[in-house]
Design an enzyme around this catalytic site. Structure first.
Site, PDB file in Angstrom:
ATOM      1  CB  CYS A 175      -0.928   0.092   1.189  1.00 35.93           C
ATOM      2  SG  CYS A 175      -2.013  -1.307   1.386  1.00 35.93           S
ATOM      3  CD  GLU A 202      16.926 -13.224  -8.043  1.00 31.74           C
ATOM      4  OE1 GLU A 202      16.473 -13.725  -6.997  1.00 31.74           O
ATOM      5  OE2 GLU A 202      16.481 -12.176  -8.540  1.00 31.74           O
ATOM      6  CG  ASN A 226       1.351   1.101   4.037  1.00 34.08           C
ATOM      7  OD1 ASN A 226       1.116  -0.101   3.978  1.00 34.08           O
ATOM      8  ND2 ASN A 226       2.567   1.597   3.889  1.00 34.08           N
ATOM      9  N   GLY A 227      -0.822  -0.606   6.270  1.00 35.93           N
ATOM     10  CA  GLY A 227      -0.384  -1.432   7.393  1.00 35.93           C
ATOM     11  C   GLY A 227      -1.473  -2.417   7.756  1.00 35.93           C
ATOM     12  CD1 TRP A 253      -0.140  -6.372  -2.919  1.00 37.74           C
ATOM     13  CD2 TRP A 253      -0.373  -6.937  -0.766  1.00 37.74           C
ATOM     14  NE1 TRP A 253       0.194  -7.704  -2.785  1.00 37.74           N
ATOM     15  CE2 TRP A 253       0.061  -8.079  -1.480  1.00 37.74           C
ATOM     16  CE3 TRP A 253      -0.591  -7.060   0.603  1.00 37.74           C
ATOM     17  CZ2 TRP A 253       0.281  -9.305  -0.862  1.00 37.74           C
ATOM     18  CZ3 TRP A 253      -0.370  -8.289   1.214  1.00 37.74           C
ATOM     19  CH2 TRP A 253       0.071  -9.396   0.475  1.00 37.74           C
ATOM     20  NE  ARG A 297       4.825   1.896  -0.265  1.00 36.11           N
ATOM     21  CZ  ARG A 297       5.971   1.804   0.384  1.00 36.11           C
ATOM     22  NH1 ARG A 297       7.079   2.206  -0.181  1.00 36.11           N
ATOM     23  NH2 ARG A 297       6.022   1.324   1.598  1.00 36.11           N
ATOM     24  CD  GLU A 315       9.580 -11.488  -8.727  1.00 33.29           C
ATOM     25  OE1 GLU A 315       8.904 -10.964  -7.838  1.00 33.29           O
ATOM     26  OE2 GLU A 315      10.802 -11.345  -8.821  1.00 33.29           O
ATOM     27  CE  LYS A 357      11.345  -2.949  -5.980  1.00 34.46           C
ATOM     28  NZ  LYS A 357      12.047  -4.041  -6.659  1.00 34.46           N
ATOM     29  CG  HIS A 375      19.087 -37.264  -4.049  1.00 38.17           C
ATOM     30  ND1 HIS A 375      19.496 -38.521  -3.646  1.00 38.17           N
ATOM     31  CD2 HIS A 375      20.206 -36.619  -4.446  1.00 38.17           C
ATOM     32  CE1 HIS A 375      20.815 -38.607  -3.787  1.00 38.17           C
ATOM     33  NE2 HIS A 375      21.268 -37.468  -4.274  1.00 38.17           N
ATOM     34  CE  LYS A 408      13.486 -11.530 -10.163  1.00 38.74           C
ATOM     35  NZ  LYS A 408      14.083 -11.024  -8.959  1.00 38.74           N
TER      36      LYS A 408
HETATM   37  O1  M6R Z   1      13.088  -4.902  -0.173  1.00 43.42           O
HETATM   38  P1  M6R Z   1      13.616  -6.266   0.114  1.00 43.42           P
HETATM   39  O2  M6R Z   1      14.892  -6.551  -0.595  1.00 43.42           O
HETATM   40  O3  M6R Z   1      13.747  -6.557   1.573  1.00 43.42           O
HETATM   41  O4  M6R Z   1      12.530  -7.256  -0.462  1.00 43.42           O
HETATM   42  C1  M6R Z   1      12.656  -8.630  -0.302  1.00 43.42           C
HETATM   43  C2  M6R Z   1      11.759  -9.375  -1.256  1.00 43.42           C
HETATM   44  O5  M6R Z   1      10.425  -9.060  -1.016  1.00 43.42           O
HETATM   45  C3  M6R Z   1      12.089  -9.072  -2.725  1.00 43.42           C
HETATM   46  O6  M6R Z   1      13.430  -9.317  -3.000  1.00 43.42           O
HETATM   47  C4  M6R Z   1      11.219  -9.913  -3.652  1.00 43.42           C
HETATM   48  O7  M6R Z   1      11.549 -11.256  -3.522  1.00 43.42           O
HETATM   49  C5  M6R Z   1      11.372  -9.443  -5.096  1.00 43.42           C
HETATM   50  N1  M6R Z   1      10.111  -9.033  -5.626  1.00 43.42           N
HETATM   51  C6  M6R Z   1      11.849 -10.493  -6.016  1.00 43.42           C
HETATM   52  O8  M6R Z   1      12.010  -9.991  -7.303  1.00 43.42           O
END
Ligand code: M6R
Length: 602
Positions: free
Chosen positions: A2, A479, A100-101, A74, A28, A486, A597, A502, A483
């Site tokens: 949010c 990673e 927000n929260g 969000w 956000r 997501e 984000k 395994h 990517k």
């Molecule tokens: O702001 P941060 O690095 O603490 O965020 C951690 C994760 O939420 C963030 O890296 C998330 O996994 C990304 N969207 C991945 O692309």
């Protein structure tokens, strides 16, 4: 998660500031949005399910207003729909609130104080606005009613409140959720969840701490604690280049941010450059690392994946044992800590709630903490003993790319600087080799047509995909898989090549895409054997190799770099093929479904 914004001024600029500001904060959270505009005729609320673009369509542009608040959501409590969208209003309509929260005790508060009040929404927020009105009806001033309410709340909040009977002020409060006040030129003041919506209007900001309220007026800003006592605060300057927060000619922020990686690495080299071709890091930080007998890296998501690489550098170069922990699991699986632990928090945003809760816990035990973050004066930075900045510029796409490479670069510089201090010789020149890395990333970014082709071939229709690697490549494939999943919604998993047999190999069937990363001489033959095993079972392999280890069957050859730094370059093709897979599948690349984000709820 949010984003909230607010404007109070002498001219009728509220609507435009709010709508444009919410667009800047949309990363956000983006499932619904709303604004409240105040003028002599009362409070005008516009809210809509979906994006800010949808909100803009239903906003009445004939309404003039010099005071307003807004939110992009969000959803946590209550489905993403128009009713649950913020702002929320009290029964009489006197109070209007954005949040927000998460208010953890909202059900209890409802039972204790609001029996009989009919709630319109399923949100935790609505209870708060009714509570404020209840206390007002009990005879308290608006400020006291707000304070009394805040003192009852458990959870996280950044609130903005308008009282329609006194709309020369906006009441703002913060606890655990980020909020920044932007100081205007004497004719207005503004606020937002971060600096992005405000940077075109001011460079001067007031930071807020937890459990503070702020009375924002057009010419004044007054900060108080939850006892109502005024607090003094000096403004800070935040320098952000407007171009950094615009997409420019790029179709998506993600692509822009992938392309920015070489420049980010060069910027980091400049920022951490010391004398004699070496690096310079604050002595206190180096001493804290050297004095520690074990480092605990705490992070989430992509930052966690960067931490796995950082562990290799800190252990192998500077000879300090390191554990890497997922922040959200730390409180359940708290390890037996060493005698002199140092905690390193890695976080792009510096606001991630899961990491914040670990920081809070370890500070209560008086352990030292270093935060590696992209956001100067973020909460994780403020609350730790030390900070190392990533200097990556704002990362706006939800999928983290340039922050990941920046995190690995800064961790490598930290490890090398500690090694030097301990008189450990690395046998290579990190400064030089990172320079080579930045050039190689630039050259990979020029190969977009190849990446597009690979994506089309492997990912246009598949439901799942596997990524395999060994040693450092294993951490990078984690990673790569994150990517891809997501942003393209393809079920993608990263595995250690040796682990396949395994269990995971049972999932391989005809035409399953398997992306294999092969940058380490040590594991070249074994990862190729793993590829053969999956091909035998029908998989279609896509091998990405480092120059020198390549064979004609490989799909992409990465120019040679220092083997330790291979993760910095090998992740780039994975980022690009994920981007093009999502593009091919017409996904919303910068704002993938269900995500946000900055994850400020636990
Ligand atoms: O702001 P941060 O690095 O603490 O965020 C951690 C994760 O939420 C963030 O890296 C998330 O996994 C990304 N969207 C991945 O692309």
């Amino acid at each position: 998660m949010c984003g909230i914004v607010g404007y109070i001024g002498k001219t009728n600029n509220a609507r435009d500031f709010l709508l444009n500001g919410l667009e800047k904060l949309e990363y956000r959270g983006y499932d619904s949005a709303g604004i409240a505009l105040s003028n002599k005729d009362g409070i005008h609320i516009f809210k809509e399910k979906g994006r800010i673009a949808d909100l803009k369509k239903i906003t009445n542009y004939s309404i003039e207003s010099a005071v307003g608040i807004g939110q992009t959501r969000w959803a946590t409590h209550g489905a993403p729909n128009k009713i649950n969208a913020h702002p929320h209003q009290s029964i009489s309509g006197q109070f209007t609130l954005v949040h927000n929260g998460v208010i953890e005790n909202y059900e209890l508060l409802y039972k204790e104080h609001l029996e009989g009040v009919t709630l319109k929404s399923d949100t935790d927020t609505e209870v708060v606005v009714h509570l404020i009105e209840k206390f007002k009806n009990d005879g308290y001033t608006t400020e006291k009613s707000f304070l009394k309410t805040l003192n009852l709340l458990k959870g996280s909040y950044a609130f903005a409140l308008i009282d329609s009977k006194d709309s020369d002020k906006i009441y703002v409060a913060k606890n655990k959720s980020p909020l920044l006040i932007g100081l205007g030129d004497g004719t207005f003041n503004i606020f937002g969840s971060d600096a992005l919506p405000m940077i075109h209007l001011t460079k001067s900001f007031l930071q807020l701490f937890d459990e503070e309220i702020v009375i924002v007026e057009k010419e004044h800003v007054t900060i108080k604690n939850l006892n109502g006592e005024a607090m003094q605060r000096n403004p800070i300057e935040i320098e952000l280049d407007i171009e950094d927060i615009e997409k420019g000619t790029y179709p998506h922020y993600m692509l822009k941010e992938i392309d920015e990686q070489p420049f980010v690495i060069r910027k980091i080299l400049k920022e951490y450059k010391g004398n004699e071709n070496g690096f310079s890091i604050d002595k206190e930080i180096i001493n804290s690392v050297i004095e520690s007998d074990r480092i605990y890296i705490i992070a989430c998501g992509t930052s966690y994946n960067a931490g796995l690489i950082g562990k290799q550098y800190l252990e192998n170069w500077s000879s300090i044992p390191v554990e890497v922990h997922i922040a959200s699991e730390f409180s359940y699986n708290t390890p037996v800590l060493s005698t002199k632990p140092l905690f390193i928090f890695i976080s792009q945003s510096g606001e991630t709630a899961d990491s914040r809760s670990v920081l809070k816990y370890i500070k209560q035990q008086n352990y030292k903490a270093l935060t590696i973050t992209n956001v100067q004066s973020s909460t994780l930075s403020r609350e730790a003993d030390h900070t190392l900045l990533l200097h990556a510029g704002p990362e706006i796409a939800v999928a983290s790319t340039k922050a990941y490479t920046a995190q690995i670069t800064v961790l490598s510089i930290l490890a090398a600087t500690v090694a030097k201090k301990k008189n450990i010789t690395l046998g290579f020149n990190l400064m030089h080799d990172l320079g080579v890395v930045s050039n190689v990333i630039e050259s990979i970014c020029e190969e977009k047509e190849i990446m597009k082709k690979i994506s089309k071939e492997y990912f246009s229709t598949t439901r799942n995909a596997f990524f395999i690697g060994r040693h450092l490549d294993y951490y990078v494939v984690l990673e790569g898989a994150l990517k891809l999943k997501e942003i393209s919604y393809i079920q993608a998993e990263g595995f250690a090549g040796g682990e396949l047999k395994h269990g995971t190999i049972a999932l391989i069937e005809n035409n399953t895409p398997v992306i294999a990363l092969n940058t380490q001489e040590k594991t070249n033959l074994s990862i190729r054997s793993n590829v053969t095993e999956v091909v035998t079972r029908g998989a279609i392999p896509c091998i990405i190799s480092m120059e020198g280890l390549d064979t004609p069957e490989d799909r992409f050859i990465i120019p040679k770099v220092n083997k330790h730094l291979a993760p910095l370059v090998s992740v780039v093709p994975l980022q690009l093929i994920s981007y093009y897979a999502a593009l091919e599948r017409e996904c919303d690349i910068d704002k993938p479904r269900n995500l946000a984000k900055s994850v400020t709820v636990e």
